[in-house]
Design a protein around this motif. Structure first.
Motif, PDB file in Angstrom:
ATOM      1  N   HIS A 200       0.818  -1.212   0.000  1.00 46.32           N
ATOM      2  CA  HIS A 200       0.000   0.000   0.000  1.00 46.32           C
ATOM      3  C   HIS A 200       0.855   1.267   0.000  1.00 46.32           C
ATOM      4  CE1 HIS A 200      -4.338  -1.059   0.459  1.00 46.32           C
ATOM      5  NE2 HIS A 200      -3.806  -2.256   0.686  1.00 46.32           N
ATOM      6  N   THR A 201       2.028   1.187   0.585  1.00 43.95           N
ATOM      7  CA  THR A 201       2.933   2.335   0.529  1.00 43.95           C
ATOM      8  C   THR A 201       3.297   2.645  -0.920  1.00 43.95           C
ATOM      9  OG1 THR A 201       3.838   1.870   2.723  1.00 43.95           O
ATOM     10  CG2 THR A 201       5.203   3.195   1.239  1.00 43.95           C
ATOM     11  N   GLU A 202       3.509   1.617  -1.707  1.00 45.40           N
ATOM     12  CA  GLU A 202       3.793   1.801  -3.132  1.00 45.40           C
ATOM     13  C   GLU A 202       2.611   2.451  -3.838  1.00 45.40           C
ATOM     14  OE1 GLU A 202       6.495   1.837  -6.090  1.00 45.40           O
ATOM     15  OE2 GLU A 202       6.897   0.881  -4.152  1.00 45.40           O
ATOM     16  N   ALA A 203       1.389   2.067  -3.443  1.00 44.20           N
ATOM     17  CA  ALA A 203       0.193   2.657  -4.047  1.00 44.20           C
ATOM     18  C   ALA A 203       0.103   4.142  -3.730  1.00 44.20           C
ATOM     19  CB  ALA A 203      -1.054   1.932  -3.558  1.00 44.20           C
ATOM     20  N   ARG A 204       0.313   4.485  -2.460  1.00 51.46           N
ATOM     21  CA  ARG A 204       0.227   5.895  -2.072  1.00 51.46           C
ATOM     22  C   ARG A 204       1.282   6.736  -2.791  1.00 51.46           C
ATOM     23  NH1 ARG A 204       1.653   5.438   2.967  1.00 51.46           N
ATOM     24  NH2 ARG A 204       3.750   6.230   2.565  1.00 51.46           N
ATOM     25  N   LEU A 212      -0.987   6.405 -14.435  1.00 49.08           N
ATOM     26  CA  LEU A 212      -1.982   5.441 -14.890  1.00 49.08           C
ATOM     27  C   LEU A 212      -2.288   4.474 -13.749  1.00 49.08           C
ATOM     28  CD1 LEU A 212      -3.651   4.211 -17.260  1.00 49.08           C
ATOM     29  CD2 LEU A 212      -1.624   2.824 -17.800  1.00 49.08           C
ATOM     30  N   GLU A 213      -3.564   4.252 -13.483  1.00 44.13           N
ATOM     31  CA  GLU A 213      -3.944   3.327 -12.416  1.00 44.13           C
ATOM     32  C   GLU A 213      -3.273   1.968 -12.591  1.00 44.13           C
ATOM     33  OE1 GLU A 213      -8.486   4.975 -11.437  1.00 44.13           O
ATOM     34  OE2 GLU A 213      -8.185   3.196 -12.693  1.00 44.13           O
ATOM     35  N   GLN A 214      -3.240   1.459 -13.799  1.00 43.42           N
ATOM     36  CA  GLN A 214      -2.656   0.146 -14.051  1.00 43.42           C
ATOM     37  C   GLN A 214      -1.188   0.095 -13.650  1.00 43.42           C
ATOM     38  OE1 GLN A 214      -3.131  -1.279 -18.065  1.00 43.42           O
ATOM     39  NE2 GLN A 214      -1.862  -3.099 -17.720  1.00 43.42           N
ATOM     40  N   ASP A 215      -0.470   1.187 -13.861  1.00 44.29           N
ATOM     41  CA  ASP A 215       0.938   1.229 -13.493  1.00 44.29           C
ATOM     42  C   ASP A 215       1.098   1.109 -11.977  1.00 44.29           C
ATOM     43  OD1 ASP A 215       3.823   1.802 -14.111  1.00 44.29           O
ATOM     44  OD2 ASP A 215       3.393   3.530 -12.833  1.00 44.29           O
ATOM     45  N   ILE A 216       0.202   1.772 -11.233  1.00 48.62           N
ATOM     46  CA  ILE A 216       0.249   1.693  -9.767  1.00 48.62           C
ATOM     47  C   ILE A 216      -0.024   0.266  -9.317  1.00 48.62           C
ATOM     48  CG2 ILE A 216      -0.735   2.563  -7.617  1.00 48.62           C
ATOM     49  CD1 ILE A 216      -1.577   5.081  -9.157  1.00 48.62           C
ATOM     50  N   VAL A 217      -1.026  -0.364  -9.919  1.00 44.60           N
ATOM     51  CA  VAL A 217      -1.375  -1.739  -9.557  1.00 44.60           C
ATOM     52  C   VAL A 217      -0.207  -2.677  -9.830  1.00 44.60           C
ATOM     53  CG1 VAL A 217      -2.880  -3.688 -10.114  1.00 44.60           C
ATOM     54  CG2 VAL A 217      -3.852  -1.407  -9.864  1.00 44.60           C
ATOM     55  N   GLY A 218       0.449  -2.494 -10.963  1.00 50.07           N
ATOM     56  CA  GLY A 218       1.581  -3.350 -11.304  1.00 50.07           C
ATOM     57  C   GLY A 218       2.708  -3.236 -10.292  1.00 50.07           C
ATOM     58  N   ARG A 219       2.977  -2.023  -9.857  1.00 48.87           N
ATOM     59  CA  ARG A 219       4.039  -1.814  -8.863  1.00 48.87           C
ATOM     60  C   ARG A 219       3.647  -2.402  -7.508  1.00 48.87           C
ATOM     61  NH1 ARG A 219       4.690   4.470  -9.863  1.00 48.87           N
ATOM     62  NH2 ARG A 219       5.830   4.393  -7.884  1.00 48.87           N
ATOM     63  N   MET A 220       2.375  -2.258  -7.134  1.00 43.15           N
ATOM     64  CA  MET A 220       1.900  -2.853  -5.881  1.00 43.15           C
ATOM     65  C   MET A 220       2.049  -4.373  -5.900  1.00 43.15           C
ATOM     66  SD  MET A 220      -1.699  -0.832  -5.460  1.00 43.15           S
ATOM     67  CE  MET A 220      -2.262  -1.871  -4.107  1.00 43.15           C
ATOM     68  N   GLU A 221       1.557  -4.973  -6.958  1.00 44.83           N
ATOM     69  CA  GLU A 221       1.555  -6.432  -7.023  1.00 44.83           C
ATOM     70  C   GLU A 221       2.972  -6.979  -7.169  1.00 44.83           C
ATOM     71  OE1 GLU A 221      -1.396  -7.816  -9.784  1.00 44.83           O
ATOM     72  OE2 GLU A 221      -3.041  -6.917  -8.626  1.00 44.83           O
ATOM     73  N   GLY A 222       3.864  -6.186  -7.747  1.00 47.25           N
ATOM     74  CA  GLY A 222       5.265  -6.589  -7.812  1.00 47.25           C
ATOM     75  C   GLY A 222       5.871  -6.761  -6.430  1.00 47.25           C
ATOM     76  N   THR A 234      -7.981 -10.179  -5.950  1.00 47.52           N
ATOM     77  CA  THR A 234      -7.799  -9.274  -7.076  1.00 47.52           C
ATOM     78  C   THR A 234      -7.829  -7.827  -6.592  1.00 47.52           C
ATOM     79  OG1 THR A 234      -8.905 -10.867  -8.520  1.00 47.52           O
ATOM     80  CG2 THR A 234      -8.640  -8.627  -9.351  1.00 47.52           C
ATOM     81  N   THR A 235      -6.797  -7.077  -6.934  1.00 45.11           N
ATOM     82  CA  THR A 235      -6.636  -5.721  -6.424  1.00 45.11           C
ATOM     83  C   THR A 235      -7.780  -4.806  -6.852  1.00 45.11           C
ATOM     84  OG1 THR A 235      -4.236  -5.944  -6.354  1.00 45.11           O
ATOM     85  CG2 THR A 235      -5.115  -3.697  -6.437  1.00 45.11           C
ATOM     86  N   ILE A 236      -8.304  -4.053  -5.891  1.00 40.23           N
ATOM     87  CA  ILE A 236      -9.303  -3.015  -6.138  1.00 40.23           C
ATOM     88  C   ILE A 236      -8.589  -1.676  -6.031  1.00 40.23           C
ATOM     89  CG2 ILE A 236     -11.453  -1.966  -5.312  1.00 40.23           C
ATOM     90  CD1 ILE A 236     -11.958  -4.801  -3.956  1.00 40.23           C
ATOM     91  N   LEU A 237      -8.477  -0.967  -7.123  1.00 39.03           N
ATOM     92  CA  LEU A 237      -7.869   0.367  -7.137  1.00 39.03           C
ATOM     93  C   LEU A 237      -8.611   1.182  -8.173  1.00 39.03           C
ATOM     94  CD1 LEU A 237      -4.157   1.376  -6.974  1.00 39.03           C
ATOM     95  CD2 LEU A 237      -5.572   2.262  -8.837  1.00 39.03           C
ATOM     96  N   SER A 238      -9.295   2.240  -7.711  1.00 39.80           N
ATOM     97  CA  SER A 238     -10.146   2.972  -8.637  1.00 39.80           C
ATOM     98  C   SER A 238     -10.494   4.349  -8.101  1.00 39.80           C
ATOM     99  CB  SER A 238     -11.437   2.188  -8.890  1.00 39.80           C
ATOM    100  OG  SER A 238     -12.319   2.907  -9.722  1.00 39.80           O
ATOM    101  N   GLN A 239     -10.668   5.283  -9.032  1.00 36.88           N
ATOM    102  CA  GLN A 239     -11.193   6.604  -8.691  1.00 36.88           C
ATOM    103  C   GLN A 239     -12.718   6.604  -8.705  1.00 36.88           C
ATOM    104  OE1 GLN A 239      -8.340   9.801 -10.639  1.00 36.88           O
ATOM    105  NE2 GLN A 239      -8.243   7.860 -11.764  1.00 36.88           N
ATOM    106  N   ASN A 240     -13.321   5.492  -9.080  1.00 35.82           N
ATOM    107  CA  ASN A 240     -14.766   5.314  -8.967  1.00 35.82           C
ATOM    108  C   ASN A 240     -15.043   4.451  -7.746  1.00 35.82           C
ATOM    109  OD1 ASN A 240     -14.400   5.449 -12.282  1.00 35.82           O
ATOM    110  ND2 ASN A 240     -16.168   6.563 -11.466  1.00 35.82           N
ATOM    111  N   GLY A 241     -14.744   5.002  -6.582  1.00 39.44           N
ATOM    112  CA  GLY A 241     -14.852   4.253  -5.340  1.00 39.44           C
ATOM    113  C   GLY A 241     -16.263   3.898  -4.946  1.00 39.44           C
ATOM    114  N   VAL A 260      -9.562   4.978  -4.206  1.00 38.48           N
ATOM    115  CA  VAL A 260      -9.764   3.911  -3.227  1.00 38.48           C
ATOM    116  C   VAL A 260      -8.841   2.749  -3.585  1.00 38.48           C
ATOM    117  CG1 VAL A 260     -11.388   2.221  -2.287  1.00 38.48           C
ATOM    118  CG2 VAL A 260     -12.147   4.559  -2.727  1.00 38.48           C
ATOM    119  N   VAL A 261      -8.056   2.307  -2.604  1.00 39.69           N
ATOM    120  CA  VAL A 261      -7.124   1.191  -2.810  1.00 39.69           C
ATOM    121  C   VAL A 261      -7.427   0.118  -1.774  1.00 39.69           C
ATOM    122  CG1 VAL A 261      -4.717   0.479  -2.993  1.00 39.69           C
ATOM    123  CG2 VAL A 261      -5.361   2.829  -3.579  1.00 39.69           C
ATOM    124  N   ASP A 262      -8.031  -0.976  -2.221  1.00 39.34           N
ATOM    125  CA  ASP A 262      -8.372  -2.119  -1.363  1.00 39.34           C
ATOM    126  C   ASP A 262      -7.579  -3.295  -1.897  1.00 39.34           C
ATOM    127  OD1 ASP A 262      -9.483  -4.221   0.044  1.00 39.34           O
ATOM    128  OD2 ASP A 262     -11.552  -3.604  -0.255  1.00 39.34           O
TER     129      ASP A 262
END
Length: 478
Positions: A200-204, A212-222, A234-241, A260-262
């Motif tokens: 989550h620190t990587e997400a913040r 790009l949201e996808q880029d953030i998700v990729g770094r988190m999951e890495g 499955t990662t929940i990350l969206s501006q449509n919270g 929102v990052v769940d």
């Protein structure tokens, strides 16, 4: 894998649990099917393997093509699997024998996998009860149907073993054991939560305008793959919270919106974490955002303060949504008596989900066995109200329970319009006020909590920043 004595003791306790729920002299056998490889698009190119959590819990082996039988009358146990042949060795290299794997879990009897089929069919032919858990995977469902002679649909249905299908006696025994975490499990969940913290620190750090949201998700999951098994769901990350489980990651981080990052991590031993944070995409909350955010943050804190042995999580949920409605009333979103609102389920408009769920080897622990068996048992009936009806954990709390604490407030235009059209709100909701929040999104804040003899503690060595001022400060520094 834990030490052999952990698995030996678990199987011993399971025998005791089943003895209390079955008739002496004809208790039958308990059957455990491990998972098998599943082809992603052709054989040999498989999905990443994940062992069945109940098989991991009692038998410890994290490999495909294993099964086990525990005789509930004689206490005999057997692990079934195949030693590798030269074709396997060419591709995989030399492998430990099945016998050595049995020794590692304290099971001295091992046989080839084909003998498992014979053992189950022999029990069926002899009229012995065959206890098994409802299978999550279709292969295991079909295999159990084949071995027991029951329809496919029947092996998924939980009922007393005499009625056929998945064994209610075994389900209740497993739930009773897995709900209360052992110290070795708590240590593993702490590790998963530490991994979740860095995820989550990587997400913040990635939440910056233009990203790009996808880029953030990729770094988190890495992060989860470099230090653990991967994500726990499955990662929940969206501006449509306002879409509670939004798995679309195609948008660009846009100033003025909320992210929102769940997301959770799974340790190499398969224990899970599950955190949620909500970030201002501009690095600063607007006045409207801060008002709602602070309500959710204080609701999270209230729920944690109420979490202790002897209190039901049902009551914690009710107290939390009552607090949220009080604060929403102060902002003129709702009007009227708050206790009546709670009784009518008005909180469901703003928080359609429950306060939390059990956690462990599964991020929603054991829900494959039946959500009501896990989260309710015989203690209470599930509500039909939106929000309260989605509460996954309502039991009286005991030391060793691991649960999530995840209040949220969402502005869901379609749901608001439906309530307005159908009069579901019973006159409590101020729709004129809500009209200005259709583009707001949603806010959720989640921690993982262990119930202790003294009260509760948040799991993991560090807590993600959560107060609005803390979030703004750390985002500005980053």
């Amino acid at each position: 894998m834990f030490e052999p004595k952990v698995y030996i003791n678990r199987r011993r306790v399971l025998l005791e649990q089943m003895a209390a729920r079955t008739a002496e002299g004809n208790r039958g056998i308990a059957v455990f099917l491990g998972n098998v490889d599943a082809a992603m698009n052709y054989r040999g190119n498989d999905y990443k393997f994940r062992q069945d959590s109940n098989f991991i819990y009692y038998w410890g082996i994290d490999e495909p093509w294993f099964a086990a039988v525990l005789d509930l009358d004689s206490a005999d146990e057997c692990l079934y699997g195949n030693d590798v042949d030269i074709d396997d060795i060419i591709w995989m290299g030399p492998q430990p024998t099945v016998a050595s794997k049995g020794e590692a879990i304290g099971c001295s009897k091992t046989l080839p996998l084909a003998e498992f089929d014979k053992a189950v069919m022999a029990a069926v032919a002899a009229g012995r009860p065959v206890h098994f858990l409802p299978p999550a995977r279709y292969y295991n469902q079909m295999k159990l149907a084949e071995l027991t002679g029951k329809p496919n649909a029947a092996v998924r249905k939980v009922a007393p073993v005499a009625a056929g299908g998945a064994s209610e006696e075994l389900v209740k025994s497993v739930v009773a054991m897995r709900l209360i975490k052992e110290q070795c499990e708590i240590e593993e969940i702490d590790k998963a939560c530490e991994l979740g913290y860095w995820m989550h620190t990587e997400a913040r750090r990635g939440c910056k305008p233009g990203a790009l949201e996808q880029d953030i998700v990729g770094r988190m999951e890495g992060v989860t793959l470099s230090k653990g098994w991967g994500v726990s769901f499955t990662t929940i990350l969206s501006q449509n919270g306002e879409t509670l489980h939004n798995h679309s990651h195609h948008q660009i981080i846009t100033p003025g919106r909320l992210l929102v990052v769940d997301a959770g991590a799974e340790s190499n031993t398969h224990y899970a974490s599950d955190f949620t944070r909500t970030y201002p995409c501009s690095g600063k909350f607007t006045t409207k955002q801060r008002e709602i955010y602070d309500i959710v943050e204080q609701a999270n804190e209230l729920a944690f303060s109420l979490t202790r042995p002897g209190t039901s999580y049902w009551d914690v949920h009710c107290a939390t949504v009552r607090y949220m409605l009080e604060q929403l009333k102060a902002l003129d979103f709702v009007r009227g008596d708050v206790d009546e609102m709670v009784a009518c389920g008005i909180s469901g408009l703003f928080m359609p989900h429950g306060l939390g769920h059990n956690m462990g080897l599964d991020v929603h622990d054991m829900e494959d066995l039946g959500e009501n068996y896990v989260g309710y048992g015989d203690e209470r009936q599930r509500s039909s109200l939106l929000g309260m009806g989605n509460l996954r954990m309502a039991r009286d709390l005991k030391p060793g329970h691991v649960i999530s604490d995840e209040p949220g407030i969402y502005f869901i235009p379609a749901l608001i319009e439906q309530w307005k059209r159908e009069g579901t709100d019973k006159g409590f909701v101020n729709y004129e006020k809500l009209a200005d929040y259709y583009d707001f999104g949603g806010i959720r804040l989640e921690d993982d909590v262990l119930v202790t003899p003294e009260g509760a503690r948040r799991l993991g060595p560090y807590r993600l920043p959560i107060k609005s001022s803390e979030v703004e400060d750390i985002m500005s520094n980053e």
